[in-house]
Scaffold this motif. Structure first.
Motif, PDB file in Angstrom:
ATOM      1  N   GLY A 201     170.758 -65.846   8.743  1.00 27.25           N
ATOM      2  CA  GLY A 201     171.246 -64.507   8.423  1.00 27.25           C
ATOM      3  C   GLY A 201     170.353 -63.420   8.988  1.00 27.25           C
ATOM      4  O   GLY A 201     170.838 -62.384   9.454  1.00 27.25           O
ATOM      5  N   LEU A 262     178.746 -64.574   5.442  1.00 29.79           N
ATOM      6  CA  LEU A 262     177.996 -63.840   6.478  1.00 29.79           C
ATOM      7  C   LEU A 262     178.402 -64.290   7.885  1.00 29.79           C
ATOM      8  O   LEU A 262     178.451 -63.475   8.817  1.00 29.79           O
ATOM      9  N   PHE A 295     174.763 -61.883   3.430  1.00 36.05           N
ATOM     10  CA  PHE A 295     173.332 -62.011   3.677  1.00 36.05           C
ATOM     11  C   PHE A 295     172.519 -61.538   2.474  1.00 36.05           C
ATOM     12  O   PHE A 295     171.450 -62.085   2.198  1.00 36.05           O
TER      13      PHE A 295
END
Length: 368
Positions: A201, A262, A295
């Motif tokens: 991330g 994400l 994230f």
């Protein structure tokens, strides 16, 4: 600690997108822009590796104060630096300071709070680090375009120096090693799974913070909006994850779903950001928001898993190494890929990297 963290991270966030933009405006290319972020994060990672030894000797207060000085004092030199090697030198020194600051802050969550409050404490710490990035990333590029780079560089120097003052109210706070007994060589084995998910991330975040101003096909307002929603969604995601963690069985119970979220958000940004036009810009901003939300949850859950497996100081080092190494790698990687496969391919690679880590994320949780 939270007040100091807010000021220190604001000084950091203001220049995260501005320095690469400054490099490009001085005539250097996208690779040099990515290298500025990469050098900063590389120095950050190097400094983070020595924090445990420094903190054991002089305490978290002095180490954090030294980091604030290194982060703030060199920033005005950017005004005089028009070639990219000079910018890289300033970035290196500032990166060393940020490395000291970031590890001490996350470690203090575990040092100051009981284990039962670690998740909520991580959520509040996420606010102190996330709000500066929410405002600083978007405000930095806007202020540089509106008022000029000089003012941004001066503010980015003043805020970290002001952040050193609240640290005087902290005790010396040497590291507490009363947590789970883990040998140094075993730390990696207990933390690599949440660390790798966090790294994936952070790679995306580093790429977006560095290259959204350069690849998003839209006006400056769209660039600021994208950076704002990425950091805002990450802030809300991390804080919400801290509040909800006690309702989920075991630490890290949300890591798997957040990893998918994400990755999908990054993929949406990759295919719409370079297109331009109202619909594509709206979709790109939405993709940034989805990426940021996922994230944010990953940030909180990864730290809580690490707290459950290793002492707070070790958890703080590993978490920050994964986060900051990821940001630096994302900037350098996408900077290298843009010339070859373009922004769609470059950001698409990052989306795929996150999605293939779903099994790792699911295996990272601590049950019970």
């Amino acid at each position: 600690m939270l007040l100091s963290t807010t000021l220190l991270f604001t000084g950091y966030a203001l220049l995260l997108s501005v320095v690469p933009l400054w490099v490009v405006r001085q005539g250097s290319g996208e690779f040099a822009a990515g290298a500025a972020t990469g050098v900063f994060m590389g120095a950050t990672v190097a400094a983070q590796c020595v924090v445990p030894a420094l903190a054991a000797r002089v305490g978290y207060r002095l180490v954090t104060a030294a980091g604030g000085l290194l982060l703030g004092l060199p920033a005005p030199l950017l005004i005089l630096t028009t070639d990219w090697p000079g910018v890289l030198g300033v970035s290196l020194v500032r990166g060393l300071g940020f490395g000291l600051v970031s590890v001490c802050g996350s470690a203090l969550i575990g040092e100051l709070l009981p284990a039962s409050s670690a998740a909520r404490g991580s959520g509040w710490y996420g606010l102190a680090t996330g709000l500066p990035q929410l405002l600083g990333l978007a405000a930095g590029t806007w202020a540089a375009g509106t008022w000029g780079f000089t003012g941004v560089f001066l503010v980015a120097a003043a805020l970290p120096l002001a952040g050193v003052l609240p640290l005087l109210l902290l005790p010396k706070l040497l590291p507490d090693n009363s947590g789970p007994a883990v040998r140094r060589r075993a730390v990696t084995g207990r933390t690599w799974r949440p660390g790798l998910v966090l790294f994936s991330g952070a790679v995306g975040l580093g790429a977006m913070a560095t290259f959204v101003p350069l690849v998003l096909n839209g006006p400056p307002a769209a660039v600021s909006a994208t950076l704002f929603v990425v950091t805002g969604a990450a802030l809300l995601g991390r804080w919400s994850a801290g509040l909800l963690a006690h309702r989920v069985s075991g630490s890290g119970g949300m890591l798997g779903a957040a990893t998918v979220v994400l990755g999908l958000g990054m993929a949406l940004f990759a295919v719409t950001g370079p297109i331009g036009g109202p619909l594509a810009l709206t979709a790109a901003i939405a993709g940034g928001a989805v990426f940021g939300a996922g994230f944010g949850v990953v940030q909180n859950d990864a730290l809580v898993v690490m707290f459950a497996r290793v002492p707070p100081g070790a958890a703080g080092v590993v978490w920050n190494l994964a986060f900051d190494a990821g940001q630096g790698a994302g900037a350098v990687l996408v900077g290298s890929l843009l010339a070859g496969i373009g922004p769609v391919g470059g950001f698409g690679v990052l989306a795929g990297f996150a999605l293939v880590l779903l099994p790792v994320a699911r295996a990272a949780r601590v049950t019970g």
